[in-house]
Design a protein around this motif. Structure first.
Motif, PDB file in Angstrom:
ATOM      1  N   LEU A 112       2.131  -1.592  -3.419  1.00  0.00           N
ATOM      2  CA  LEU A 112       1.166  -0.829  -2.634  1.00  0.00           C
ATOM      3  C   LEU A 112       0.909  -1.511  -1.293  1.00  0.00           C
ATOM      4  O   LEU A 112       0.727  -2.733  -1.222  1.00  0.00           O
ATOM      5  CB  LEU A 112      -0.143  -0.677  -3.403  1.00  0.00           C
ATOM      6  N   VAL A 113       0.898  -0.691  -0.241  1.00  0.00           N
ATOM      7  CA  VAL A 113       0.745  -1.187   1.132  1.00  0.00           C
ATOM      8  C   VAL A 113      -0.255  -0.303   1.873  1.00  0.00           C
ATOM      9  O   VAL A 113      -0.582   0.800   1.438  1.00  0.00           O
ATOM     10  CB  VAL A 113       2.098  -1.192   1.876  1.00  0.00           C
ATOM     11  N   ARG A 114      -0.707  -0.799   3.007  1.00  0.00           N
ATOM     12  CA  ARG A 114      -1.577   0.000   3.858  1.00  0.00           C
ATOM     13  C   ARG A 114      -0.720   1.053   4.568  1.00  0.00           C
ATOM     14  O   ARG A 114       0.363   0.752   5.060  1.00  0.00           O
ATOM     15  CB  ARG A 114      -2.319  -0.886   4.845  1.00  0.00           C
ATOM     16  N   GLU A 115      -1.212   2.266   4.590  1.00  0.00           N
ATOM     17  CA  GLU A 115      -0.413   3.394   5.062  1.00  0.00           C
ATOM     18  C   GLU A 115       0.151   3.135   6.452  1.00  0.00           C
ATOM     19  O   GLU A 115      -0.540   2.649   7.350  1.00  0.00           O
ATOM     20  CB  GLU A 115      -1.261   4.667   5.072  1.00  0.00           C
ATOM     21  N   GLY A 116       1.428   3.475   6.612  1.00  0.00           N
ATOM     22  CA  GLY A 116       2.107   3.319   7.888  1.00  0.00           C
ATOM     23  C   GLY A 116       2.606   1.921   8.168  1.00  0.00           C
ATOM     24  O   GLY A 116       3.169   1.681   9.241  1.00  0.00           O
ATOM     25  N   THR A 117       2.413   0.999   7.226  1.00  0.00           N
ATOM     26  CA  THR A 117       2.843  -0.384   7.413  1.00  0.00           C
ATOM     27  C   THR A 117       3.460  -0.882   6.111  1.00  0.00           C
ATOM     28  O   THR A 117       3.499  -0.178   5.104  1.00  0.00           O
ATOM     29  CB  THR A 117       1.657  -1.304   7.770  1.00  0.00           C
ATOM     30  N   LYS A 118       3.921  -2.126   6.137  1.00  0.00           N
ATOM     31  CA  LYS A 118       4.296  -2.825   4.917  1.00  0.00           C
ATOM     32  C   LYS A 118       3.291  -3.929   4.596  1.00  0.00           C
ATOM     33  O   LYS A 118       3.568  -4.824   3.789  1.00  0.00           O
ATOM     34  CB  LYS A 118       5.706  -3.409   5.041  1.00  0.00           C
ATOM     35  N   GLU A 119       2.110  -3.829   5.186  1.00  0.00           N
ATOM     36  CA  GLU A 119       1.070  -4.821   4.925  1.00  0.00           C
ATOM     37  C   GLU A 119       0.562  -4.660   3.495  1.00  0.00           C
ATOM     38  O   GLU A 119       0.150  -3.568   3.092  1.00  0.00           O
ATOM     39  CB  GLU A 119      -0.085  -4.646   5.905  1.00  0.00           C
ATOM     40  N   PRO A 120       0.596  -5.708   2.693  1.00  0.00           N
ATOM     41  CA  PRO A 120       0.163  -5.596   1.302  1.00  0.00           C
ATOM     42  C   PRO A 120      -1.284  -5.113   1.193  1.00  0.00           C
ATOM     43  O   PRO A 120      -2.130  -5.461   2.020  1.00  0.00           O
ATOM     44  CB  PRO A 120       0.320  -7.026   0.766  1.00  0.00           C
ATOM     45  N   ASP A 121      -1.561  -4.331   0.163  1.00  0.00           N
ATOM     46  CA  ASP A 121      -2.906  -3.823  -0.072  1.00  0.00           C
ATOM     47  C   ASP A 121      -3.374  -4.218  -1.476  1.00  0.00           C
ATOM     48  O   ASP A 121      -3.383  -3.398  -2.407  1.00  0.00           O
ATOM     49  CB  ASP A 121      -2.942  -2.302   0.093  1.00  0.00           C
ATOM     50  N   PRO A 122      -3.774  -5.485  -1.647  1.00  0.00           N
ATOM     51  CA  PRO A 122      -4.218  -5.917  -2.980  1.00  0.00           C
ATOM     52  C   PRO A 122      -5.505  -5.239  -3.428  1.00  0.00           C
ATOM     53  O   PRO A 122      -5.728  -5.068  -4.633  1.00  0.00           O
ATOM     54  CB  PRO A 122      -4.408  -7.427  -2.809  1.00  0.00           C
ATOM     55  N   GLU A 123      -6.366  -4.836  -2.489  1.00  0.00           N
ATOM     56  CA  GLU A 123      -7.611  -4.173  -2.863  1.00  0.00           C
ATOM     57  C   GLU A 123      -7.341  -2.817  -3.520  1.00  0.00           C
ATOM     58  O   GLU A 123      -7.924  -2.490  -4.562  1.00  0.00           O
ATOM     59  CB  GLU A 123      -8.509  -3.998  -1.629  1.00  0.00           C
ATOM     60  N   LEU A 124      -6.446  -2.028  -2.922  1.00  0.00           N
ATOM     61  CA  LEU A 124      -6.094  -0.751  -3.538  1.00  0.00           C
ATOM     62  C   LEU A 124      -5.414  -0.968  -4.884  1.00  0.00           C
ATOM     63  O   LEU A 124      -5.656  -0.224  -5.844  1.00  0.00           O
ATOM     64  CB  LEU A 124      -5.191   0.054  -2.612  1.00  0.00           C
ATOM     65  N   THR A 125      -4.577  -1.979  -4.967  1.00  0.00           N
ATOM     66  CA  THR A 125      -3.888  -2.282  -6.225  1.00  0.00           C
ATOM     67  C   THR A 125      -4.897  -2.539  -7.334  1.00  0.00           C
ATOM     68  O   THR A 125      -4.782  -2.001  -8.440  1.00  0.00           O
ATOM     69  CB  THR A 125      -2.968  -3.496  -6.043  1.00  0.00           C
ATOM     70  N   ALA A 126      -5.893  -3.377  -7.043  1.00  0.00           N
ATOM     71  CA  ALA A 126      -6.919  -3.677  -8.039  1.00  0.00           C
ATOM     72  C   ALA A 126      -7.713  -2.422  -8.402  1.00  0.00           C
ATOM     73  O   ALA A 126      -8.081  -2.219  -9.572  1.00  0.00           O
ATOM     74  CB  ALA A 126      -7.856  -4.762  -7.510  1.00  0.00           C
ATOM     75  N   GLU A 127      -7.977  -1.568  -7.420  1.00  0.00           N
ATOM     76  CA  GLU A 127      -8.745  -0.355  -7.687  1.00  0.00           C
ATOM     77  C   GLU A 127      -7.953   0.631  -8.542  1.00  0.00           C
ATOM     78  O   GLU A 127      -8.504   1.242  -9.477  1.00  0.00           O
ATOM     79  CB  GLU A 127      -9.152   0.308  -6.370  1.00  0.00           C
ATOM     80  N   ILE A 128      -6.666   0.799  -8.264  1.00  0.00           N
ATOM     81  CA  ILE A 128      -5.839   1.692  -9.088  1.00  0.00           C
ATOM     82  C   ILE A 128      -5.763   1.168 -10.521  1.00  0.00           C
ATOM     83  O   ILE A 128      -5.860   1.937 -11.493  1.00  0.00           O
ATOM     84  CB  ILE A 128      -4.435   1.856  -8.484  1.00  0.00           C
ATOM     85  N   ALA A 129      -5.603  -0.147 -10.678  1.00  0.00           N
ATOM     86  CA  ALA A 129      -5.587  -0.731 -12.020  1.00  0.00           C
ATOM     87  C   ALA A 129      -6.914  -0.469 -12.731  1.00  0.00           C
ATOM     88  O   ALA A 129      -6.941  -0.106 -13.917  1.00  0.00           O
ATOM     89  CB  ALA A 129      -5.310  -2.227 -11.938  1.00  0.00           C
ATOM     90  N   ARG A 130      -8.034  -0.622 -12.017  1.00  0.00           N
ATOM     91  CA  ARG A 130      -9.346  -0.393 -12.622  1.00  0.00           C
ATOM     92  C   ARG A 130      -9.479   1.065 -13.070  1.00  0.00           C
ATOM     93  O   ARG A 130      -9.991   1.347 -14.168  1.00  0.00           O
ATOM     94  CB  ARG A 130     -10.447  -0.735 -11.616  1.00  0.00           C
ATOM     95  N   ARG A 131      -9.016   1.998 -12.247  1.00  0.00           N
ATOM     96  CA  ARG A 131      -9.090   3.415 -12.611  1.00  0.00           C
ATOM     97  C   ARG A 131      -8.245   3.708 -13.854  1.00  0.00           C
ATOM     98  O   ARG A 131      -8.651   4.493 -14.723  1.00  0.00           O
ATOM     99  CB  ARG A 131      -8.626   4.286 -11.451  1.00  0.00           C
ATOM    100  N   CYS A 132      -7.075   3.112 -13.925  1.00  0.00           N
ATOM    101  CA  CYS A 132      -6.227   3.292 -15.110  1.00  0.00           C
ATOM    102  C   CYS A 132      -6.913   2.739 -16.355  1.00  0.00           C
ATOM    103  O   CYS A 132      -6.922   3.381 -17.417  1.00  0.00           O
ATOM    104  CB  CYS A 132      -4.872   2.616 -14.898  1.00  0.00           C
TER     105      CYS A 132
END
Length: 454
Positions: A391-411
């Protein structure tokens, strides 16, 4: 038997209902009570992905203390490949426990240890003569592989790669690339360990098509110039990197490194701790490109959840170590050996290599379609039942660990156990048991899709 009703073991129905069932918030009240006891008894340095306390598990589900039934996309980090509490494993372990539980193989040996080693010698890549011995964990196996390589070659230098993970002991922590949480504050580290670039297709500067040959050339040049090829005892590499984010090296990279080892006299050590025992759609992941390692380390999926690991290598290498130089009190415990023999039977008789491939055929297209709708999914990768999304910030390849943690929490909140990984903390990794029913696998993918839709 169709893929829709695939059972946890050949010819055996699932013991638990193979269903997702959320009856409380997750974690529920009983798990929260147990978590408070844990806080008072266990140091915070021992983390948990999800603080639900498990009371039962079978096939593709784990059941917690509040009665929630979660779809298992973790398998205890690729351990319960044949399903949790697999009946054949449980029966053999129980029978052995009624006979004897320990002698120490170095004191008074027993047949099951020898039988596991015979199977490893036969099943690991290559038709050359091999020897194996057994230890307790993946880290212990890797550490012993390095010991043997140094002894056999008379050299000291060990080469590893960016994003690699090999364990938490002093040496294997040194071999591991990621600082937090594995290395921070635990130095100084072991000497004579050198890190080289990994062929990481998604992040390679000139693109995936160039990644394999360019990364291999860079690594070999750095080894030659900075270390000296004649000083390298071993090159240690995961055929697919685990904790580093399920990085599948670009085609051609591993064969080029293996060829360098052959030419220079260094030993090629395949760390198959997470990738072994049918997980990737081959019995061992290095078979995908026809690589025959000098030494293979195995653990995790070898014994269905009991502590066991193996070191298998060319006979002429393994036989060099002097008597008493290898071993350990609990290595090859008889309960774990019986479990391993049962696991290997399950893999063969249950067609679990093919089943892993089928899981990949289901998951990869579905996740790639999801990536087409959600630009935050920068990459979908993996083989067999070892799949990840980065998972990355849209339009970049910058890692997005916050979104990753949030998607895991939702799952997790919706009853799907998933794991995170990656050097940058931005990878969701999926390791379903190889015996998971197909309908449950599809339902887990539905939960992932819903998590992104919020």
């Amino acid at each position: 038997m169709t893929s829709q009703d695939f059972a946890p073991t050949a010819g055996t129905a699932a013991r638990l209902p193979q269903e997702r069932r959320v009856v409380t918030e997750i974690p529920g009240p009983r798990s929260r009570e147990l978590q408070q006891r844990r806080i008072a008894a266990v140091p915070p340095g021992v983390g948990s992905v999800l603080p639900v306390y498990v009371t039962d598990a079978d096939g593709g589900v784990v059941v917690d203390a509040d009665g929630n039934s979660l779809i298992d996309f973790g398998s205890g980090i690729a351990v319960t490949n044949v399903g949790n509490a697999n009946p054949r494993v449980a029966e053999r372990v129980a029978r052995q426990a009624g006979r004897f539980t320990h002698t120490c193989f170095m004191v008074a040996p027993y047949e099951s240890y020898v039988a596991v080693c015979e199977r490893l010698n036969r099943l690991t890549p290559g038709d050359h003569e091999k020897r194996s011995f057994l230890v307790n964990s993946g880290a212990e196996a890797v550490e012993n592989a390095v010991k043997i390589a140094r002894y056999a070659t008379g050299r000291q230098a060990v080469v590893v790669f960016d994003h690699g993970y090999h364990g938490r002991t002093l040496l294997t922590m040194t071999l591991t690339a990621k600082n937090m949480p594995y290395k921070q504050g635990f130095g100084p580290y072991a000497p004579e360990v050198y890190r080289m670039p990994m062929a990481y297709p998604y992040r390679w500067p000139t693109g995936p098509a160039n990644c394999g040959p360019e990364a291999a050339a860079q690594a070999i040049e750095q080894i030659t110039k900075q270390i000296g090829a004649s000083n390298v005892a071993a090159v240690v590499v995961e055929p697919i990197q685990g904790e580093g984010g399920f990085v599948e090296p670009a085609p051609g990279f591993l064969p080029a490194i293996a060829e360098f080892c052959r030419e220079s006299g260094a030993l090629f050590v395949a760390d198959e701790v997470q990738t072994g025992f049918a997980r990737t759609g081959d019995l061992f992941a290095c078979e995908h490109e026809g690589i025959v390692p000098d030494i293979v380390t195995t653990a995790k999926g070898i014994a269905g959840g009991l502590p066991l690991a193996g070191v298998t290598g060319r006979a002429e290498i393994m036989d060099r170590v002097h008597g008493g130089g290898l071993g350990g009190t609990y290595g090859g415990n008889p309960l774990a050996c019986e479990a391993a023999l049962a696991v290997l039977e399950e893999i063969e008789e249950g067609g679990l290599v093919e089943r892993a491939r089928r899981i990949g055929e289901i998951m990869l297209p579905r996740l790639r379609e999801l990536a087409g709708r959600y630009p935050a999914i920068g990459d979908v990768r993996g083989r067999g039942a070892m799949i990840a999304i980065e998972l990355v910030r849209e339009g970049t390849k910058e890692p997005d660990p916050e979104l990753t943690a949030e998607i895991a929490r939702r799952c997790h909140a919706r009853g799907l156990l998933v794991l995170t990984a990656g050097t940058y903390g931005n990878v969701l990794r999926f390791l379903p048991p190889l015996v998971i029913p197909e309908r449950l696998l599809l339902e887990g993918l539905d939960v992932i899709e819903a998590a992104f839709a919020l």
